[in-house]
Design a protein around this motif. Structure first.
Motif, mmCIF file in Angstrom:
data_model
loop_
_atom_site.group_PDB
_atom_site.id
_atom_site.type_symbol
_atom_site.label_atom_id
_atom_site.label_comp_id
_atom_site.label_asym_id
_atom_site.label_seq_id
_atom_site.Cartn_x
_atom_site.Cartn_y
_atom_site.Cartn_z
ATOM 1 N N CYS A 122 4.651 5.790 3.844
ATOM 2 C CA CYS A 122 3.374 5.096 3.643
ATOM 3 C C CYS A 122 2.761 4.601 4.959
ATOM 4 C CB CYS A 122 3.632 3.918 2.712
ATOM 5 S SG CYS A 122 2.189 2.903 2.409
ATOM 6 N N CYS A 151 2.228 4.676 -0.288
ATOM 7 C CA CYS A 151 3.271 4.661 -1.312
ATOM 8 C C CYS A 151 2.681 4.132 -2.608
ATOM 9 C CB CYS A 151 4.470 3.824 -0.866
ATOM 10 S SG CYS A 151 4.178 2.047 -0.804
ATOM 11 N N CYS A 163 1.907 0.261 -2.422
ATOM 12 C CA CYS A 163 0.722 -0.124 -1.641
ATOM 13 C C CYS A 163 -0.571 0.385 -2.279
ATOM 14 C CB CYS A 163 0.807 0.399 -0.215
ATOM 15 S SG CYS A 163 1.975 -0.517 0.797
HETATM 16 ZN ZN LIG Z 1 3.372 1.290 1.226
#
Ligand SMILES: [Zn+2]
Ligand SMILES: [Zn+2]
Length: 325
Positions: free
Chosen positions: A135, A178, A181
């Motif tokens: 991420c 990700c 997030c």
């Molecule tokens: Zn993340």
């Protein structure tokens, strides 16, 4: 929905070419139809994923949307425009008054275009070309998610697609992230029209926009806290806050920090330094990158941070701890 650039996306030309060509032809095809139609569209590239296939004209698009898209370079901007150009385009777009029905139609066109056409067919390929493994916002989790046994690319829309449906497929609005997030709830009320002035966009690689992780140890309570050196009121700090980076790292990564901390403070010698300089370097003659990979499981070159979770965090902390006597 969140805006930090924890990691850099430095080489994205292949993904950019792929995505901008794909969306460019897709939009023209949807508006004008293929060669079977009078004035139909074909880019002429025999490898085009759109023009060599049967992709039908979208007959039911609001005429105001069609007019807007076909005006000047608008389709080019949607497919390949940079973030500043994208938000400027949106300003223009918002001046158009759509009735409720047409509004729903154009929202569906872009949002379903992303969710039902692009994501299942090309999302993974796009992410492979982008070649970003963890991420961009947090560097803790991978960008591939398993959904119903299928590998799915997790892509965040920097300008949220619910609010900016027109930008749901634009290259510069797709950020490898990700699942966690991508779904942060309750991010602060961001003024999206000015967000590019206040936050750091992941495709923006200005070298002065950087920060380091650091830590604070409270010896009365024996508590370790993750902190950063981001300057108060800076874009970096705002970005870190919006992405809840300190909350995330403090609630889940204390063990990582504790392990590193103990290597320095638990014993009479600084074992981080001994591991790196005396053991692996002198005895095994490994490169710095190899040592960090073997001992700590991380990458040390910024461009490679994305390959292994926690690379930025651990590398920053180790560099700080290494020099402690
Ligand atoms: Zn993340
Ligand atoms: Zn084409």
């Amino acid at each position: 929905m969140k805006k930090i650039k924890m990691l850099k996306i430095s080489q994205y030309n292949n993904a950019f070419q792929f995505q901008s060509n794909l969306i460019y032809c897709w939009l023209f095809r949807k508006l004008k139809g293929g060669q079977a139609q009078k004035n139909g569209y074909n880019c002429g590239n025999i490898n085009c994923k759109i023009c060599t296939r049967k992709i039908n004209q979208e007959k039911d698009l609001p005429s105001k949307l069609k007019t807007f898209l076909l005006k000047g370079d608008n389709i080019k901007i949607i497919s390949s425009g940079n973030p500043v150009e994208l938000i400027k385009l949106y300003d223009d777009f918002e001046k158009i008054k759509f009735n409720k029905n047409d509004k729903k139609k154009y929202r569906d066109f872009f949002i379903k275009g992303y969710e039902r056409w692009f994501q299942p067919n090309y999302g993974k390929q796009f992410l492979d070309l982008l070649n970003i493994d963890t991420c961009i916002y947090c560097n803790r989790n991978y960008t591939i998610n398993l959904v119903k046994d299928r590998a799915r690319a997790e892509l965040d829309h920097w300008f949220p697609k619910e609010r900016f449906p027109l930008l749901a497929l634009s290259f510069y609005n797709l950020v490898p992230s990700c699942h966690s997030c991508n779904h942060i709830k309750g991010s602060p009320n961001i003024d999206w029209k000015n967000a590019l002035n206040d936050y750091i966009h992941p495709y923006n690689n200005k070298s002065n926009e950087n920060f380091k992780f650091t830590f604070f140890y409270d010896d009365t309570l024996d508590i370790l806290k993750v902190e950063t050196n981001a300057k108060k009121g800076s874009n970096i700090e705002r970005t870190i806050n919006a992405n809840k980076i300190l909350e995330i790292y403090n609630s889940h990564s204390e063990n990582e920090l504790r392990d590193l901390y103990n290597l320095v403070y638990k014993y009479s010698d600084n074992y981080i330094k001994i591991l790196i300089d005396d053991t692996f370097d002198e005895k095994l003659n490994l490169s710095k990158e190899e040592i960090y990979r073997v001992v700590f499981g991380i990458e040390t070159i910024e461009e490679n941070y994305h390959k292994r979770p926690f690379s930025k965090f651990k590398h920053d902390i180790i560099e700080e701890l290494k020099n402690i006597k």
